[in-house]
Design a protein around this motif. Structure first.
Motif, PDB file in Angstrom:
ATOM      1  N   ARG A 109       3.544 -14.597  -0.703  1.00 54.15           N
ATOM      2  CA  ARG A 109       3.942 -15.518  -1.486  1.00 54.15           C
ATOM      3  C   ARG A 109       4.215 -15.134  -2.945  1.00 54.15           C
ATOM      4  O   ARG A 109       4.834 -15.667  -3.605  1.00 54.15           O
ATOM      5  N   TYR A 164      -7.239  -8.531   3.628  1.00 55.24           N
ATOM      6  CA  TYR A 164      -7.157  -9.891   3.190  1.00 55.24           C
ATOM      7  C   TYR A 164      -8.213 -10.183   1.838  1.00 55.24           C
ATOM      8  O   TYR A 164      -7.556 -10.633   1.018  1.00 55.24           O
ATOM      9  N   ALA A 165      -9.289  -9.621   1.965  1.00 55.54           N
ATOM     10  CA  ALA A 165     -10.015  -9.585   0.841  1.00 55.54           C
ATOM     11  C   ALA A 165      -9.483  -8.870  -0.546  1.00 55.54           C
ATOM     12  O   ALA A 165      -9.624  -9.645  -1.552  1.00 55.54           O
ATOM     13  N   PHE A 220      -6.520 -11.079  -1.988  1.00 58.50           N
ATOM     14  CA  PHE A 220      -6.783 -12.578  -1.888  1.00 58.50           C
ATOM     15  C   PHE A 220      -6.237 -12.895  -3.114  1.00 58.50           C
ATOM     16  O   PHE A 220      -5.803 -14.117  -3.230  1.00 58.50           O
ATOM     17  N   VAL A 278      -3.448 -15.652  -1.978  1.00 56.66           N
ATOM     18  CA  VAL A 278      -4.055 -16.708  -1.387  1.00 56.66           C
ATOM     19  C   VAL A 278      -4.342 -17.755  -2.586  1.00 56.66           C
ATOM     20  O   VAL A 278      -4.573 -18.734  -2.466  1.00 56.66           O
ATOM     21  N   THR A 279      -4.889 -17.038  -3.519  1.00 58.56           N
ATOM     22  CA  THR A 279      -5.650 -17.859  -4.609  1.00 58.56           C
ATOM     23  C   THR A 279      -4.724 -17.464  -5.891  1.00 58.56           C
ATOM     24  O   THR A 279      -5.386 -16.879  -6.689  1.00 58.56           O
ATOM     25  N   GLU A 291      -3.812 -20.163 -12.081  1.00 64.67           N
ATOM     26  CA  GLU A 291      -3.806 -21.462 -12.298  1.00 64.67           C
ATOM     27  C   GLU A 291      -2.370 -21.451 -13.012  1.00 64.67           C
ATOM     28  O   GLU A 291      -2.285 -20.598 -13.689  1.00 64.67           O
ATOM     29  N   LYS A 297      -4.760 -23.298   2.437  1.00 64.21           N
ATOM     30  CA  LYS A 297      -3.842 -24.533   2.558  1.00 64.21           C
ATOM     31  C   LYS A 297      -4.702 -25.903   2.907  1.00 64.21           C
ATOM     32  O   LYS A 297      -4.649 -26.975   2.434  1.00 64.21           O
ATOM     33  N   PRO A 313     -13.519 -22.603  -2.684  1.00 68.70           N
ATOM     34  CA  PRO A 313     -12.314 -21.998  -2.108  1.00 68.70           C
ATOM     35  C   PRO A 313     -12.276 -20.510  -2.278  1.00 68.70           C
ATOM     36  O   PRO A 313     -11.724 -19.621  -1.495  1.00 68.70           O
ATOM     37  N   ALA A 314     -12.706 -19.999  -3.375  1.00 65.90           N
ATOM     38  CA  ALA A 314     -12.666 -18.656  -3.824  1.00 65.90           C
ATOM     39  C   ALA A 314     -13.490 -18.013  -2.990  1.00 65.90           C
ATOM     40  O   ALA A 314     -13.175 -16.780  -3.007  1.00 65.90           O
ATOM     41  N   LEU A 367     -13.329 -17.820   0.145  1.00 72.06           N
ATOM     42  CA  LEU A 367     -12.529 -17.780   1.286  1.00 72.06           C
ATOM     43  C   LEU A 367     -12.131 -16.136   1.281  1.00 72.06           C
ATOM     44  O   LEU A 367     -11.591 -15.795   2.541  1.00 72.06           O
ATOM     45  N   ARG A 368     -12.253 -15.464   0.474  1.00 73.21           N
ATOM     46  CA  ARG A 368     -11.636 -13.980   0.261  1.00 73.21           C
ATOM     47  C   ARG A 368     -12.647 -13.316   1.453  1.00 73.21           C
ATOM     48  O   ARG A 368     -12.085 -12.336   2.149  1.00 73.21           O
ATOM     49  N   ARG A 421      -1.297 -24.632  -2.107  1.00 73.99           N
ATOM     50  CA  ARG A 421      -2.098 -23.473  -2.329  1.00 73.99           C
ATOM     51  C   ARG A 421      -3.577 -23.888  -2.747  1.00 73.99           C
ATOM     52  O   ARG A 421      -3.762 -25.044  -3.422  1.00 73.99           O
ATOM     53  N   SER A 422      -4.346 -22.870  -2.582  1.00 72.11           N
ATOM     54  CA  SER A 422      -5.689 -23.274  -2.840  1.00 72.11           C
ATOM     55  C   SER A 422      -5.907 -22.818  -4.365  1.00 72.11           C
ATOM     56  O   SER A 422      -5.187 -21.983  -4.965  1.00 72.11           O
ATOM     57  N   ARG A 423      -6.875 -23.224  -4.991  1.00 73.42           N
ATOM     58  CA  ARG A 423      -7.096 -22.904  -6.271  1.00 73.42           C
ATOM     59  C   ARG A 423      -8.484 -22.248  -6.320  1.00 73.42           C
ATOM     60  O   ARG A 423      -9.507 -22.751  -5.822  1.00 73.42           O
ATOM     61  N   SER A 424      -8.885 -21.327  -7.333  1.00 75.25           N
ATOM     62  CA  SER A 424      -9.977 -20.639  -7.274  1.00 75.25           C
ATOM     63  C   SER A 424     -11.132 -21.697  -7.810  1.00 75.25           C
ATOM     64  O   SER A 424     -12.185 -21.234  -7.513  1.00 75.25           O
ATOM     65  N   LYS A 425     -10.758 -22.216  -8.801  1.00 70.73           N
ATOM     66  CA  LYS A 425     -11.609 -23.339  -9.543  1.00 70.73           C
ATOM     67  C   LYS A 425     -11.035 -24.795  -9.446  1.00 70.73           C
ATOM     68  O   LYS A 425     -10.091 -24.859 -10.000  1.00 70.73           O
TER      69      LYS A 425
END
Lengths: 133, 495
Positions: free
Chosen positions: A55, A121-122, A125, A129-130, A133, B104, B270-271, B273-274, B490-494
């Motif tokens: 993405r 993945y790690a 990431f 995925v993250t 902001e 998500k 969520p961070a 999840l890595r 989207r997930s947010r890290s914080k």
């Protein structure tokens, strides 16, 4: 662009799998079915990874490489087992304690991604995925 | 379980002692969790306060039922390497789940307060109808799953505690019910951590024992291949189509298992999840060692004449433990089996209760006022209903049990797993695919169960339902206008 590729790949994979199951009801399914399954599984898995992972702009190279590895290991692993029947079933050549074809499937399709995919993945990431902001 | 195996287990005080100790630990966790469950989010998603390790262990424990310890080794014993195709997609599936869904779903919990899997569908497509339909599909599957799991729990507890299967069903149901109703998801997650740990330790120890006893001096291949060449072939004793079909159903179908996906809502940060695929893959890999090891070892032991051929494939693990394991290890394994079943039951109860009190009422335009109280009540009713079915009619359990995995997979993989990442997915596509999955699963499974027809090798109702719902989802989404709803989260890290 990656999303279009991803959903096209998911669609192509689903069609291959549907054909494989459809052919299973006919005589042709015995030979063609497994190959369609392999093609379908590879396309579907690749499409899903693309949809889920690609993405953001960064780290695409690593993800494309991973994608290629996933497709190759599925097609080559299962394809090798399908294409080369055992010549001497009573005393097959062994690789790491298993008949060669079985070893290629188990270690190639089963064990190799255990080591590779969680690491990719790690590593990807933060950007994939993250997003920032 | 054969009467001999049952008798051997029942007469072992260490087996009973291990099981009782395990139940005491579960009760302790339930007591602790009950004091901390105050809101509906506490009850269904542990208040979103769980760390990565407990979440991954809970997901692992919930995804592996007693099949991993009993049915799986029996399947390996029967069809050889072909059975391993159930496990082969493990790492692919774990990483795909993380890429497609983990971030998500976790983000939907923050942005929209989602706490059920049908919630995510309802939000994505702005459709209470899609949410309600998914809730109905999950409820049907949950009841089937619960009845079979309660029966399996009854068989295990009956054998270990020396009571009837019916009594075993009720003991297991009441213990699971007690911690599910009182402590909700919080009790579920931390008992899952205990249960997952018991399962992993038992699996590693039995695997080591199986390797040393089964391989002998010549190794597995030299022992098994001359007697049964197909057993260690690349597809075992299955046809290539059947083996690859297992890979498809368990690889792709795993993306739609709500009792695993639901855990993502519970994660605090969520961070973290890595590292989810890494932790989950390691935990799963260690816990399924027994599945492969015991099946291979028993086959080798039977070929060498060191163990009589099994009367029933499901006796592989009990027979191996009875003959080769110290009684404390047998106790640990049977506590592990009970743990695996109870953790799955707890997750299914939570999903079923949420469907009754939240998802289906939303589709009907109603809101339940005190969801925590009604959630507890629904958990109680669903559990008692399933336990009553399990204790009264094994035929009914066998019938209900066929609707489980396939219903989850065919109703959730397209609309949820694909739909959350594909902006072109539409409300009509989602509703059509969920309806297709529900209809094809129910009709095909019922017809096959009633032996109206038999599928060719490799074709299963689950596979047909999953392929059909995927195609319907893609085609209908292409042909209908977009939803205009949330296309990607989207997930947010914080936070």
């Amino acid at each position: 662009m990656p999303r279009a590729f991803g959903i096209t790949s998911v669609a192509a994979g689903s069609v291959c799998l549907a054909l494989a199951y459809g052919l299973a009801f006919t005589r042709r399914g015995v030979t063609a079915g497994p190959w369609l399954m392999v093609a379908g599984l590879a396309a579907l898995s690749a499409g899903i990874i693309v949809l889920g992972a690609m993405r953001e702009a960064k780290n695409r190279r690593m993800l494309w490489l991973t994608l290629a590895v996933v497709v190759v290991q599925l097609v080559a692993g299962f394809g090798f087992a399908l294409a080369y029947p055992e010549r001497n079933p009573q005393a097959p050549q062994l690789l790491l304690g298993l008949p060669v074809r079985t070893a290629v499937v188990l270690y190639g399709v089963g064990v190799l991604p255990l080591l590779v995919l969680p690491l990719v993945y790690a590593l990807t990431f933060e950007t994939q995925v993250t997003p920032p902001e | 379980m054969t009467p001999q195996t049952q008798a051997a287990l029942t007469t072992q005080p260490p087996v009973v002692a291990t099981m009782v100790l395990y139940f005491v630990a579960v009760a302790g966790i339930a007591w602790w969790a009950t004091r901390r469950t105050r809101s509906v989010r506490d009850f269904f998603v542990a208040g979103g306060t769980i760390g990565l390790f407990p979440m991954a262990m809970a997901a692992m424990a919930a995804s592996l039922s007693g099949f991993a310890f009993i049915g799986g080794p029996g399947l390996v014993y029967t069809v050889g390497i072909g059975a391993v195709y159930v496990l082969l997609p493990l790492s692919l599936t774990t990483s795909m789940t993380a890429w497609l869904l983990a971030g998500k779903l976790r983000a939907l919990a923050d942005s929209h307060g989602a706490y059920t899997i049908p919630d995510a569908i309802g939000i994505r497509y702005q459709s209470p109808a899609a949410q309600g339909l998914a809730g109905v599909a999950l409820l049907v599957a949950v009841i089937g799953y619960l009845a079979t799991n309660f029966l399996a729990l009854g068989v295990v507890l009956g054998a270990v505690l020396g009571v009837s299967v019916t009594t075993g069903v009720w003991i297991g149901a009441l213990v699971t019910l007690a911690y599910s109703v009182s402590g909700g998801a919080l009790a579920g997650v931390y008992t899952d951590v205990l249960q997952g740990s018991v399962m992993a330790v038992a699996s590693i120890l039995v695997f080591a024992l199986a390797m040393s006893a089964g391989a002998g001096t010549e190794g597995f291949a030299a022992t098994i291949v001359p007697a049964d060449p197909a057993f260690l072939g690349p597809f075992g004793k299955l046809t290539p189509m059947a083996a690859l079909s297992l890979f498809f159903v368990f690889g792709i179908g795993a993306l739609g298992q709500p009792h695993v996906l639901h855990k993502f809502y519970m994660l605090k940060d969520p961070a973290r999840l890595r590292w989810y695929p890494m932790v989950m893959t390691i935990a799963m890999s260690l816990t399924v060692l027994l599945f492969v090891g015991v099946g291979l070892a028993v086959k080798a032991l039977v070929v060498r004449g060191e163990m009589p051929p099994l009367g029933r494939a499901d006796d592989a693990t009990p027979a191996f433990l009875t003959q080769y394991a110290p009684s404390w290890l047998a106790g640990l394994v049977f506590a592990g089996v009970a743990a695996a079943i109870m953790s799955s039951v707890n997750a299914f109860l939570s999903i079923g209760a949420a469907a009754v009190t939240h998802d289906i009422p939303r589709a009907l335009g109603r809101t339940v006022r005190d969801e925590l109280r009604w959630g507890r009540l629904s958990t109680l009713v669903i559990s008692l209903l399933a336990a009553a079915v399990a204790s009264r009619s094994q035929a009914m359990v066998a019938f209900l049990g066929i609707f489980g995995y396939g219903l989850f997979a065919s109703t959730l993989v397209p609309a949820l797993a694909i739909g959350l990442s594909w902006p072109g997915a539409t409300r009509a596509g989602a509703i059509a695919s969920i309806g297709t999955g529900l209809a094809v699963s129910l009709v095909m499974e019922s017809l096959a169960y009633m032996r109206v027809f038999t599928f060719p090798a490799g074709v299963t109702a689950t596979a047909l339902a999953l392929v059909s719902s995927l195609l319907v989802f893609l085609v209908v989404s292409r042909l209908t206008p977009g939803t205009g709803g949330r296309t990607e989260t989207r997930s947010r890290s914080k936070q």
